[in-house]
Design an enzyme around this catalytic site. Structure first.
Site, PDB file in Angstrom:
ATOM      1  N   HIS A   1      29.436  72.689   3.714  1.00  0.00           N
ATOM      2  CA  HIS A   1      29.484  71.508   4.547  1.00  0.00           C
ATOM      3  C   HIS A   1      30.969  70.799   4.149  1.00  0.00           C
ATOM      4  CE1 HIS A   1      29.724  67.610   6.518  1.00  0.00           C
ATOM      5  NE2 HIS A   1      30.031  67.007   5.277  1.00  0.00           N
TER       6      HIS A   1
ATOM      7  N   ASN B   1      25.439  78.618   7.579  1.00  0.00           N
ATOM      8  CA  ASN B   1      26.967  78.626   7.522  1.00  0.00           C
ATOM      9  C   ASN B   1      27.325  78.015   6.120  1.00  0.00           C
ATOM     10  OD1 ASN B   1      26.844  75.932   7.936  1.00  0.00           O
ATOM     11  ND2 ASN B   1      28.355  75.840   9.388  1.00  0.00           N
TER      12      ASN B   1
ATOM     13  N   THR C   1      33.210  76.241  12.051  1.00  0.00           N
ATOM     14  CA  THR C   1      31.916  75.901  11.919  1.00  0.00           C
ATOM     15  C   THR C   1      30.729  77.181  12.136  1.00  0.00           C
ATOM     16  OG1 THR C   1      32.227  73.617  12.852  1.00  0.00           O
ATOM     17  CG2 THR C   1      29.937  74.325  12.969  1.00  0.00           C
TER      18      THR C   1
ATOM     19  N   LYS D   1      24.994  74.360   0.987  1.00  0.00           N
ATOM     20  CA  LYS D   1      23.848  74.244   1.757  1.00  0.00           C
ATOM     21  C   LYS D   1      22.778  75.101   1.127  1.00  0.00           C
ATOM     22  CE  LYS D   1      25.983  72.987   6.169  1.00  0.00           C
ATOM     23  NZ  LYS D   1      26.052  73.493   7.573  1.00  0.00           N
TER      24      LYS D   1
ATOM     25  N   GLU E   1      30.641  59.804   3.436  1.00  0.00           N
ATOM     26  CA  GLU E   1      29.717  60.671   3.052  1.00  0.00           C
ATOM     27  C   GLU E   1      29.662  60.592   1.478  1.00  0.00           C
ATOM     28  OE1 GLU E   1      31.135  64.443   4.754  1.00  0.00           O
ATOM     29  OE2 GLU E   1      30.686  63.708   6.829  1.00  0.00           O
TER      30      GLU E   1
ATOM     31  N   ARG F   1      38.541  71.863   5.097  1.00  0.00           N
ATOM     32  CA  ARG F   1      37.828  72.224   6.226  1.00  0.00           C
ATOM     33  C   ARG F   1      38.417  73.693   6.460  1.00  0.00           C
ATOM     34  NH1 ARG F   1      33.843  69.875   9.349  1.00  0.00           N
ATOM     35  NH2 ARG F   1      34.809  70.833  11.249  1.00  0.00           N
TER      36      ARG F   1
ATOM     37  N   TYR G   1      24.181  63.180   8.712  1.00  0.00           N
ATOM     38  CA  TYR G   1      24.244  63.583  10.061  1.00  0.00           C
ATOM     39  C   TYR G   1      24.086  62.656  11.298  1.00  0.00           C
ATOM     40  CZ  TYR G   1      24.832  68.307   8.309  1.00  0.00           C
ATOM     41  OH  TYR G   1      25.269  69.489   7.618  1.00  0.00           O
TER      42      TYR G   1
ATOM     43  N   PHE H   1      19.263  70.774  18.391  1.00  0.00           N
ATOM     44  CA  PHE H   1      19.219  71.702  17.363  1.00  0.00           C
ATOM     45  C   PHE H   1      18.980  70.927  16.034  1.00  0.00           C
ATOM     46  CE2 PHE H   1      23.909  70.433  17.403  1.00  0.00           C
ATOM     47  CZ  PHE H   1      24.197  69.905  16.223  1.00  0.00           C
TER      48      PHE H   1
ATOM     49  N   ARG I   1      33.078  80.550   4.870  1.00  0.00           N
ATOM     50  CA  ARG I   1      32.263  81.014   6.042  1.00  0.00           C
ATOM     51  C   ARG I   1      32.620  82.350   6.581  1.00  0.00           C
ATOM     52  NH1 ARG I   1      32.239  74.960   8.761  1.00  0.00           N
ATOM     53  NH2 ARG I   1      30.669  74.054   7.908  1.00  0.00           N
TER      54      ARG I   1
HETATM   55  P1  IDP Z   1      30.631  71.219  10.723  1.00  0.00           P
HETATM   56  O1  IDP Z   1      29.528  71.577   9.567  1.00  0.00           O
HETATM   57  O2  IDP Z   1      31.462  72.401  10.744  1.00  0.00           O
HETATM   58  O3  IDP Z   1      31.038  70.021  10.702  1.00  0.00           O
HETATM   59  P2  IDP Z   1      29.004  70.195  12.886  1.00  0.00           P
HETATM   60  O4  IDP Z   1      29.446  70.332  14.330  1.00  0.00           O
HETATM   61  O5  IDP Z   1      29.361  68.805  12.291  1.00  0.00           O
HETATM   62  O6  IDP Z   1      29.734  71.201  12.178  1.00  0.00           O
HETATM   63  O7  IDP Z   1      27.581  70.539  12.773  1.00  0.00           O
HETATM   64  C1  IDP Z   1      26.879  70.323  11.400  1.00  0.00           C
HETATM   65  C2  IDP Z   1      26.026  71.580  11.117  1.00  0.00           C
HETATM   66  O8  IDP Z   1      24.920  71.561  12.330  1.00  0.00           O
HETATM   67  C3  IDP Z   1      26.914  72.759  11.268  1.00  0.00           C
HETATM   68  O9  IDP Z   1      27.514  73.257  10.235  1.00  0.00           O
HETATM   69  C4  IDP Z   1      25.885  73.713  11.610  1.00  0.00           C
HETATM   70  O10 IDP Z   1      25.037  74.415  10.501  1.00  0.00           O
HETATM   71  C5  IDP Z   1      24.854  73.249  12.737  1.00  0.00           C
HETATM   72  N1  IDP Z   1      25.063  73.297  14.102  1.00  0.00           N
HETATM   73  C6  IDP Z   1      26.028  72.591  14.711  1.00  0.00           C
HETATM   74  N2  IDP Z   1      25.988  72.979  15.846  1.00  0.00           N
HETATM   75  C7  IDP Z   1      24.781  73.769  16.021  1.00  0.00           C
HETATM   76  C8  IDP Z   1      24.131  74.259  17.103  1.00  0.00           C
HETATM   77  O11 IDP Z   1      24.519  74.245  18.485  1.00  0.00           O
HETATM   78  N3  IDP Z   1      22.903  75.012  16.838  1.00  0.00           N
HETATM   79  C9  IDP Z   1      22.530  75.137  15.692  1.00  0.00           C
HETATM   80  N4  IDP Z   1      23.208  74.618  14.588  1.00  0.00           N
HETATM   81  C10 IDP Z   1      24.186  73.909  14.894  1.00  0.00           C
HETATM   82 MG    MG Z   2      30.590  67.783  10.690  1.00  0.00          MG
END
Ligand code: IDP
Ligand code: MG
Length: 152
Positions: free
Chosen positions: A118, A115, A94, A12, A129, A88, A52, A60, A105
């Protein structure tokens, strides 16, 4: 489970700006995964909305997608046994607050919205993807000569 499972891993904008590109790529290389595609790009809102799709409309999402457009992303595809699930694991949870030390991370992040990387969450997501971020001809076919030293 085949040795040709593929996963989409992206560094990212925070990871790029912080100079973590080679460190993150190295985690996958040293584990034994085969790099089959890599490029750097500025993602469009349209691409991010597709990538996404499950998050579009969540509170968010506007801030998160603006952050994803704030600088270049390094997009990669890695191939190998159980690449999605192991990828993962290499990324970590996450929220970096929950990521174990030793994960990307857990070693490089603090906040959820920064973080660093992805990774696809299932084989189906990975296939979707990869198609979204890469043209078929950008996925390079070659023999990983060290494979016999990685797989039994
Ligand atoms: P992932 O990246 O581990 O698959 P996801 O739940 O798919 O996690 O969320 C995508 C990205 O969105 C996360 O990596 C994180 O950066 C961001 N994100 C997820 N949930 C939140 C939130 O509640 N607040 C702010 N950012 C979030
Ligand atoms: Mg995800």
């Amino acid at each position: 489970m085949t040795n040709t499972e593929r996963t989409f891993i992206a560094i990212k904008p925070d990871g790029v700006q912080r100079g973590l590109v080679t460190k993150i790529l190295n985690r996958f290389e040293q584990r034994g995964y085969k790099l089959v595609a890599i490029k750097m790009l500025n993602a469009s809102q349209e691409l991010l909305d597709q990538h996404y799709a499950e998050h579009v409309g969540k509170p968010f999402y506007p801030k998160m997608s603006a952050f994803m457009r704030s600088g270049p992303i390094v997009a990669t595809v890695w191939e190998g046994k159980d690449a999605v699930q192991q990828g993962r694991k290499l990324l970590g949870a996450t929220n970096p607050a929950d990521s174990l030390p030793g994960t990307i991370r857990g070693d490089f992040g603090i906040d959820l919205g920064r973080n660093v990387c992805h990774g696809s969450d299932s084989v189906e997501s990975a296939n979707r993807e990869i198609k979204l971020w890469f043209k078929a001809e950008e996925l390079v076919t070659y023999e990983q000569f060290q494979a016999k030293w990685i797989y039994e």
